[in-house]
Design a protein around this motif. Sequence first.
Motif, mmCIF file in Angstrom:
data_model
loop_
_atom_site.group_PDB
_atom_site.id
_atom_site.type_symbol
_atom_site.label_atom_id
_atom_site.label_comp_id
_atom_site.label_asym_id
_atom_site.label_seq_id
_atom_site.Cartn_x
_atom_site.Cartn_y
_atom_site.Cartn_z
ATOM 1 N N TRP A 61 0.834 -1.209 0.000
ATOM 2 C CA TRP A 61 0.000 0.000 0.000
ATOM 3 C C TRP A 61 0.867 1.257 0.000
ATOM 4 C CZ3 TRP A 61 -1.581 3.035 4.660
ATOM 5 C CH2 TRP A 61 -2.562 3.984 4.360
ATOM 6 N N ALA A 112 -12.781 -10.707 3.010
ATOM 7 C CA ALA A 112 -11.733 -9.711 2.747
ATOM 8 C C ALA A 112 -11.297 -9.752 1.285
ATOM 9 C CB ALA A 112 -10.533 -9.964 3.664
ATOM 10 N N VAL A 152 -14.199 -8.376 -0.971
ATOM 11 C CA VAL A 152 -14.528 -6.954 -0.817
ATOM 12 C C VAL A 152 -13.392 -6.047 -1.288
ATOM 13 C CG1 VAL A 152 -14.940 -5.158 0.924
ATOM 14 C CG2 VAL A 152 -16.172 -7.333 1.048
ATOM 15 N N ALA A 153 -12.142 -6.465 -1.041
ATOM 16 C CA ALA A 153 -10.980 -5.604 -1.299
ATOM 17 C C ALA A 153 -10.942 -5.021 -2.715
ATOM 18 C CB ALA A 153 -9.691 -6.370 -0.986
ATOM 19 N N PHE A 178 -12.575 -1.614 -3.543
ATOM 20 C CA PHE A 178 -11.958 -0.359 -3.097
ATOM 21 C C PHE A 178 -10.948 0.175 -4.111
ATOM 22 C CE2 PHE A 178 -13.691 -2.086 0.768
ATOM 23 C CZ PHE A 178 -14.041 -0.983 1.529
ATOM 24 N N THR A 225 -5.818 0.856 -2.568
ATOM 25 C CA THR A 225 -6.496 0.752 -1.271
ATOM 26 C C THR A 225 -6.846 -0.692 -0.929
ATOM 27 O OG1 THR A 225 -7.429 2.944 -1.715
ATOM 28 C CG2 THR A 225 -8.392 1.709 0.093
ATOM 29 N N ASN A 226 -6.969 -1.538 -1.983
ATOM 30 C CA ASN A 226 -7.273 -2.947 -1.697
ATOM 31 C C ASN A 226 -6.209 -3.574 -0.796
ATOM 32 O OD1 ASN A 226 -5.388 -2.789 -3.913
ATOM 33 N ND2 ASN A 226 -5.741 -4.984 -4.244
ATOM 34 N N ASN A 227 -4.973 -3.109 -0.907
ATOM 35 C CA ASN A 227 -3.904 -3.638 -0.051
ATOM 36 C C ASN A 227 -4.126 -3.258 1.417
ATOM 37 O OD1 ASN A 227 -1.995 -4.867 -2.055
ATOM 38 N ND2 ASN A 227 -2.056 -2.787 -2.872
ATOM 39 N N VAL A 262 -7.068 -2.795 2.796
ATOM 40 C CA VAL A 262 -8.169 -3.662 3.251
ATOM 41 C C VAL A 262 -7.636 -5.052 3.594
ATOM 42 C CG1 VAL A 262 -10.351 -4.742 2.590
ATOM 43 C CG2 VAL A 262 -9.860 -2.383 1.893
ATOM 44 N N MET A 263 -6.770 -5.584 2.749
ATOM 45 C CA MET A 263 -6.200 -6.908 3.011
ATOM 46 C C MET A 263 -5.355 -6.909 4.273
ATOM 47 S SD MET A 263 -7.337 -8.909 0.672
ATOM 48 C CE MET A 263 -6.241 -10.273 0.965
ATOM 49 N N VAL A 305 -5.663 -4.855 6.967
ATOM 50 C CA VAL A 305 -6.472 -4.666 8.177
ATOM 51 C C VAL A 305 -7.416 -5.846 8.401
ATOM 52 C CG1 VAL A 305 -8.208 -3.216 9.283
ATOM 53 C CG2 VAL A 305 -6.315 -2.163 8.010
ATOM 54 N N LEU A 306 -8.211 -6.186 7.366
ATOM 55 C CA LEU A 306 -9.226 -7.229 7.535
ATOM 56 C C LEU A 306 -8.614 -8.633 7.477
ATOM 57 C CD1 LEU A 306 -12.197 -7.705 7.975
ATOM 58 C CD2 LEU A 306 -12.563 -7.583 5.499
#
Length: 228
Positions: A69, A189, A192-193, A196, A200-202, A204-205, A207-208
Amino acid sequence: MTDHTDRTKSADHLGPTDHDLDDTPPSADEALALIREQQSALERDQLSGIPWILGVWGVAWTVGFLALWSGYEGGNPWFRLPLGLAAAIFGVLLIGSIIISAVIGMRLNRGVRGPSNFSGAVYGIAWPVVSLGAYLIGVALAVNGMDSTLQSLYFPAIYALVAGAMYLMGAALWRSIDQLVLGAVIIVAGTVAPFFGAPTNNLVMAVLGGGSFLIAAAVMNLGLKRGR
């Protein structure tokens, strides 16, 4: 001599001694309880390394995806890493996690024989086989025109789906609620990622996905300490 003979006769008259009572075979309920206790202790010992594996992958996903990210333009607003360095960090963490997981997994299966060992071996082999298949599909898509932005969305998502599906299989094999919940969250995760967008998908990966691994490691470690 007379005193010794008298004491022997007296003991015989009194019946079984405390030592004799200690040798009395346990009842069926006591034997069953003992077997269950020993089996539970063996299962806890075999599972004792799983929280470490989950923790290692939690760190790898959290730090690795945060590095990615931070490597893309439009990602981390506080600092930027060279993309090559971010990819190297991610790769080293993944390889290190694979090695550590393999070492711990071999120690867990050491001395185990029978159907459960076969299931564990098939499950362990399925991880690299399915992961390699997912990687090769991505390579094929890249060769046929998938650009770098779509690649950065595809690879994290497909590996999350692979990992989530494998944990669901593990839950079915060993009736593990912990793995069932973890697998479901990782699949969410990975699904959904991509919505985004990159990069930003990174986040999400990290955190989630990574957070799920760390929470699962803590919960399972606490459960083992409580003798669950």
